[in-house]
Motif scaffolding. Structure first.
Motif, PDB file in Angstrom:
ATOM      1  N   ARG A  15       0.626  -1.311  -0.317  1.00  0.00           N
ATOM      2  CA  ARG A  15       0.404   0.121  -0.246  1.00  0.00           C
ATOM      3  C   ARG A  15       0.993   1.208   0.331  1.00  0.00           C
ATOM      4  NH1 ARG A  15      -4.710   0.145   3.978  1.00  0.00           N
ATOM      5  NH2 ARG A  15      -5.693   0.418   1.870  1.00  0.00           N
ATOM      6  N   THR A  16       0.123   1.907  -0.182  1.00  0.00           N
ATOM      7  CA  THR A  16       0.875   3.891  -0.615  1.00  0.00           C
ATOM      8  C   THR A  16       0.055   4.532   0.205  1.00  0.00           C
ATOM      9  OG1 THR A  16       1.430   3.525  -2.772  1.00  0.00           O
ATOM     10  CG2 THR A  16       2.138   5.628  -2.069  1.00  0.00           C
ATOM     11  N   HIS A  40       3.919   1.867   1.499  1.00  0.00           N
ATOM     12  CA  HIS A  40       4.895   2.220   0.765  1.00  0.00           C
ATOM     13  C   HIS A  40       4.747   3.906   1.275  1.00  0.00           C
ATOM     14  CE1 HIS A  40       6.745   4.746  -2.609  1.00  0.00           C
ATOM     15  NE2 HIS A  40       7.531   5.518  -1.025  1.00  0.00           N
ATOM     16  N   VAL A  42       4.601   8.040   1.511  1.00  0.00           N
ATOM     17  CA  VAL A  42       5.557   9.649   1.176  1.00  0.00           C
ATOM     18  C   VAL A  42       5.199  10.057   2.453  1.00  0.00           C
ATOM     19  CG1 VAL A  42       5.248  11.190  -0.786  1.00  0.00           C
ATOM     20  CG2 VAL A  42       4.383   8.472  -1.045  1.00  0.00           C
ATOM     21  N   ASN A  66      10.438   1.408   3.800  1.00  0.00           N
ATOM     22  CA  ASN A  66      10.036   1.844   2.584  1.00  0.00           C
ATOM     23  C   ASN A  66       9.457   3.746   2.361  1.00  0.00           C
ATOM     24  OD1 ASN A  66       9.999   2.412  -0.873  1.00  0.00           O
ATOM     25  ND2 ASN A  66       8.249   0.452  -0.976  1.00  0.00           N
ATOM     26  N   TYR A  91       3.265   7.570  -9.084  1.00  0.00           N
ATOM     27  CA  TYR A  91       2.636   6.355  -8.225  1.00  0.00           C
ATOM     28  C   TYR A  91       1.227   6.836  -9.343  1.00  0.00           C
ATOM     29  CZ  TYR A  91       5.484   7.457  -4.159  1.00  0.00           C
ATOM     30  OH  TYR A  91       6.994   7.761  -4.052  1.00  0.00           O
ATOM     31  N   ILE A  94      -2.681   5.171  -4.926  1.00  0.00           N
ATOM     32  CA  ILE A  94      -2.669   6.105  -3.811  1.00  0.00           C
ATOM     33  C   ILE A  94      -3.470   5.422  -2.436  1.00  0.00           C
ATOM     34  CG2 ILE A  94      -2.585   7.791  -2.483  1.00  0.00           C
ATOM     35  CD1 ILE A  94      -1.467   9.545  -4.067  1.00  0.00           C
TER      36      ILE A  94
END
Length: 304
Positions: A15-16, A40, A42, A66, A91, A94
């Protein structure tokens, strides 16, 4: 019923998660925990140097984490647009957009676009960012938009000041903060309504009384009172982040819910579904705020 802790978080591998204001406080704890669970993460931050330091701390705390950085200044719609384009380039999907960053009870000042600083940063910046990224978020099943409000939303007892939205007259740093946090909730409820029938839900959370640097702009009297009651009511950022983490990851969460601490006055404790003010549930005002926000930011959502 047992208390919800990070031990109950599902694995987040694959998953982001994009988290605004993730270099310190609640945002940092949220990011670090999600990274620990395999996401991951951000870090969308205004100050890249602070962001790099936070990323390093997360990597030290969770070897193999990550983590990446994205420059984002919510006081500038141009910066929001640039950040959104970069994120969309990086990406395809998201899974989690966590609108965490914010300012609290600042002296009267304006964003780079001329909006009252608290309303512009806490609400309009996140409104624009969400609208620009919603196609990436809604492209993945089980995705969520989590927006951080505050028990301070109850300070806006009369609702949104549509006749003086930018507080050009009779500015109150406390009142403006209450309005901004009320706007966060109203945005969540209206967004959830527009997301009906999609794979995405909108959820809100608040941290209760948490010891972070967010309180640095409080008026002197409020700051003094906060210091006096802090040992009794406040909790660390790790506990303050739990409502956000539950809203973002608990499989049982429903769209339009609002999570906060379960203790006295919702100031500390473990996360549960909590209630928000009557003003936050005014559907006419929600729709009006949405329309005004689209007009002020120039961002429209391709949903609903």
């Amino acid at each position: 019923m047992s208390k919800w802790t990070t031990a109950k978080m599902p694995d987040q591998t694959g998953r982001t998660a994009v988290i605004t204001g993730a270099n310190t406080g609640l945002g940092y704890e949220t990011a670090a925990t999600l990274a620990e669970k395999g996401a991951h993460v951000v870090l969308a931050v205004r100050n890249l140097d602070k962001g790099k330091k936070a990323a390093g701390q997360i990597a030290h705390r969770n070897p193999g984490a990550n983590v990446s950085l994205q420059e984002l200044d919510l006081t500038s719609l141009q910066s929001v647009r640039v950040a959104a384009e970069q994120l969309k380039s990086n990406y395809d999907t998201i899974d989690l957009l966590i609108n965490n960053a914010g300012v609290m009870m600042t002296p009267k000042s304006a964003t780079k676009d001329g909006f009252e600083l608290q309303f512009g940063t806490n609400h309009l910046g996140h409104f624009a960012l969400t609208g620009l990224l919603i196609d990436r978020v809604s492209a993945v099943p089980g995705s969520r938009v989590v927006t951080i409000s505050s028990s301070g939303h109850r300070l806006a007892r009369s609702g949104i000041r549509f006749d003086d939205l930018q507080w050009e007259h009779d500015y109150s740093r406390v009142g403006a903060y209450g309005q901004a946090k009320l706007a966060n909730l109203m945005f969540t409820y209206e967004l959830q309504r527009r997301l009906q029938g999609t794979n995405t839900i909108a959820v809100a959370a608040h941290p209760g009384g948490s010891r972070t640097e967010l309180t640095r702009n409080m008026p002197p009297l409020a700051a003094l009172l906060t210091r006096l009651v802090e040992p009794l009511l406040a909790q660390g950022a790790d506990m303050g982040a739990l409502p956000t983490l539950r809203a973002a990851t608990d499989p049982g969460v429903l769209g339009g819910q609002y999570y906060g601490p379960d203790g006295f006055g919702e100031q500390r404790g473990y996360p549960k579904v909590v209630a928000s003010s009557d003003a936050s549930h005014d559907t006419h005002a929600q729709r009006r705020l949405w329309a005004v926000s689209e007009e002020l930011t120039g961002v429209t959502f391709p949903i609903g």
